[in-house]
Design a protein around this motif. Structure first.
Motif, mmCIF file in Angstrom:
data_model
loop_
_atom_site.group_PDB
_atom_site.id
_atom_site.type_symbol
_atom_site.label_atom_id
_atom_site.label_comp_id
_atom_site.label_asym_id
_atom_site.label_seq_id
_atom_site.Cartn_x
_atom_site.Cartn_y
_atom_site.Cartn_z
ATOM 1 N N ASN A 96 -3.239 5.551 4.597
ATOM 2 C CA ASN A 96 -4.683 5.065 4.423
ATOM 3 C C ASN A 96 -4.109 3.143 3.355
ATOM 4 O O ASN A 96 -4.392 3.510 2.505
ATOM 5 C CB ASN A 96 -3.557 5.764 3.376
ATOM 6 N N THR A 97 -2.647 3.539 3.341
ATOM 7 C CA THR A 97 -1.988 1.837 3.377
ATOM 8 C C THR A 97 -3.174 1.372 3.477
ATOM 9 O O THR A 97 -3.266 -0.238 5.203
ATOM 10 C CB THR A 97 -0.533 1.322 3.609
ATOM 11 N N ALA A 98 -4.000 -0.160 2.349
ATOM 12 C CA ALA A 98 -4.736 -1.383 2.699
ATOM 13 C C ALA A 98 -4.141 -2.472 2.255
ATOM 14 O O ALA A 98 -4.261 -3.170 3.649
ATOM 15 C CB ALA A 98 -5.758 -1.432 2.037
ATOM 16 N N MET A 99 -3.190 -2.686 1.996
ATOM 17 C CA MET A 99 -2.245 -3.918 1.749
ATOM 18 C C MET A 99 -1.489 -3.267 1.199
ATOM 19 O O MET A 99 -1.510 -2.410 0.000
ATOM 20 C CB MET A 99 -3.291 -5.093 1.644
ATOM 21 N N ILE A 100 -0.752 -4.578 0.203
ATOM 22 C CA ILE A 100 0.504 -4.550 -0.505
ATOM 23 C C ILE A 100 -0.060 -6.233 -1.105
ATOM 24 O O ILE A 100 0.125 -7.165 -0.545
ATOM 25 C CB ILE A 100 2.041 -4.885 0.691
ATOM 26 N N TYR A 101 0.562 -5.614 -2.505
ATOM 27 C CA TYR A 101 -0.581 -6.947 -3.237
ATOM 28 C C TYR A 101 1.135 -7.584 -3.871
ATOM 29 O O TYR A 101 1.880 -6.673 -4.656
ATOM 30 C CB TYR A 101 -1.262 -6.319 -4.513
ATOM 31 N N MET A 102 1.421 -8.713 -4.625
ATOM 32 C CA MET A 102 2.469 -8.894 -4.618
ATOM 33 C C MET A 102 1.852 -10.569 -6.032
ATOM 34 O O MET A 102 1.178 -10.923 -5.181
ATOM 35 C CB MET A 102 3.296 -9.592 -3.840
ATOM 36 N N LEU A 103 2.981 -10.366 -6.868
ATOM 37 C CA LEU A 103 2.520 -11.158 -7.472
ATOM 38 C C LEU A 103 3.204 -12.516 -7.305
ATOM 39 O O LEU A 103 5.371 -12.396 -7.165
ATOM 40 C CB LEU A 103 2.539 -10.946 -9.055
ATOM 41 N N GLY A 104 3.452 -13.864 -7.227
ATOM 42 C CA GLY A 104 4.185 -14.918 -6.584
ATOM 43 C C GLY A 104 5.185 -15.522 -7.875
ATOM 44 O O GLY A 104 4.909 -15.043 -8.700
ATOM 45 N N MET A 133 -11.943 4.688 4.200
ATOM 46 C CA MET A 133 -11.672 3.848 4.568
ATOM 47 C C MET A 133 -10.339 3.921 3.838
ATOM 48 O O MET A 133 -9.815 4.509 3.527
ATOM 49 C CB MET A 133 -12.221 2.261 4.265
ATOM 50 N N LYS A 134 -8.992 2.407 4.028
ATOM 51 C CA LYS A 134 -7.891 2.560 3.874
ATOM 52 C C LYS A 134 -8.050 2.890 2.160
ATOM 53 O O LYS A 134 -8.673 2.116 1.930
ATOM 54 C CB LYS A 134 -7.256 1.438 4.192
ATOM 55 N N SER A 135 -7.464 3.311 1.562
ATOM 56 C CA SER A 135 -7.861 3.734 0.131
ATOM 57 C C SER A 135 -6.157 3.739 -0.730
ATOM 58 O O SER A 135 -6.308 3.906 -2.474
ATOM 59 C CB SER A 135 -7.752 5.088 -0.244
ATOM 60 N N GLU A 136 -5.630 2.643 -0.130
ATOM 61 C CA GLU A 136 -3.584 2.497 -1.098
ATOM 62 C C GLU A 136 -3.673 1.506 -1.137
ATOM 63 O O GLU A 136 -3.928 0.696 0.038
ATOM 64 C CB GLU A 136 -3.634 3.872 -0.701
ATOM 65 N N VAL A 137 -3.659 0.744 -1.877
ATOM 66 C CA VAL A 137 -3.174 -0.574 -2.320
ATOM 67 C C VAL A 137 -1.157 -0.130 -2.651
ATOM 68 O O VAL A 137 -1.349 -0.056 -4.095
ATOM 69 C CB VAL A 137 -3.234 -2.320 -3.218
ATOM 70 N N ILE A 138 -0.143 -0.664 -2.264
ATOM 71 C CA ILE A 138 1.089 -1.018 -2.504
ATOM 72 C C ILE A 138 1.393 -2.267 -3.457
ATOM 73 O O ILE A 138 1.323 -3.205 -3.355
ATOM 74 C CB ILE A 138 1.793 -0.909 -1.256
ATOM 75 N N ILE A 139 2.045 -2.252 -4.744
ATOM 76 C CA ILE A 139 2.391 -3.078 -5.559
ATOM 77 C C ILE A 139 4.144 -2.261 -5.944
ATOM 78 O O ILE A 139 4.296 -1.535 -6.308
ATOM 79 C CB ILE A 139 0.848 -3.064 -6.933
ATOM 80 N N GLN A 140 4.911 -3.444 -6.291
ATOM 81 C CA GLN A 140 6.064 -3.065 -6.873
ATOM 82 C C GLN A 140 6.275 -3.353 -8.768
ATOM 83 O O GLN A 140 4.778 -3.697 -8.885
ATOM 84 C CB GLN A 140 6.627 -4.511 -6.586
ATOM 85 N N LYS A 141 6.428 -1.632 -8.671
ATOM 86 C CA LYS A 141 6.470 -1.473 -10.492
ATOM 87 C C LYS A 141 6.399 -2.841 -10.982
ATOM 88 O O LYS A 141 5.596 -2.836 -11.644
ATOM 89 C CB LYS A 141 7.369 -0.408 -10.898
#
Length: 196
Positions: A107-115, A66-74
């Protein structure tokens, strides 16, 4: 068994009706009630990783194939991104739009952001990429964007603004400022991801 099956159907219909009402209030395709914001983040991540494939769902948190990575701004890393990591994914930290673009791959499943960071000068000084700009990068690449919007309430309009922007998944707390049970939350956004 027939009685239990009938109750299950009634509960499913109730869940669908509640989801329709919440999605109308947010201004998005679909929604559901969750166990707080962290619960919404977790199930939203699972949907982005496993989709609606029952084999993949049963396999979690083993994400082989499956897609195995989630991108998050540091600068968006926080204690609640543990709910993302429960899916077994690798967190890819980025700073700025160029790193974000380069980090997106098959491999990017999604991008997570803090609102709750838009317009905050402190974040702009830290190479923060605004939600609208992240969407401009993610949408053409076919990568869903999830926003943890628990810190964006009140007012409710902030959640509606995310819906209007086309954020794929919006997570919010039912207990904070919505006067719901403290252990409740909501997940709203794209119908295919909510159904997954």
């Amino acid at each position: 068994q027939a009685e239990a099956a009938r109750h299950y159907v009634v509960l499913e219909e109730l869940q669908d009706a509640i989801g329709r009402r919440i999605s109308d209030l947010v201004g998005c395709e679909d929604a559901m009630v969750s166990t707080g914001t962290a619960g919404a983040i977790a199930i939203g991540t699972y949907a982005c990783v496993a989709g609606d494939d029952s084999k993949n769902i049963r396999q979690l948190p083993d994400i082989t194939g499956m897609k195995s990575e989630v991108i998050i701004q540091k600068i968006h890393r926080n204690g609640y991104d543990h709910a993302v990591r429960t899916a077994g994914v690798k967190i890819v930290e980025v700073e700025g739009a160029e790193q974000l673009k380069r980090a997106i791959n098959s491999n990017t499943a999604m991008i997570y952001m803090l609102g709750g960071t838009t317009g905050d000068s402190k974040w702009k000084d830290m190479n923060h990429v605004e939600i609208a700009d992240v969407l401009k990068i993610a949408k053409p690449a076919g990568v869903p964007v999830m926003v943890d919007a628990a810190n964006m309430l009140p007012p409710w309009k902030n959640i509606q603004d995310l819906g209007a922007l086309g954020v794929d998944l919006i997570c919010a707390s039912g207990g904070k400022h919505l006067s719901g049970p403290q252990c409740s939350g909501l997940l709203a956004g794209r119908k295919d991801l909510i159904r997954a």
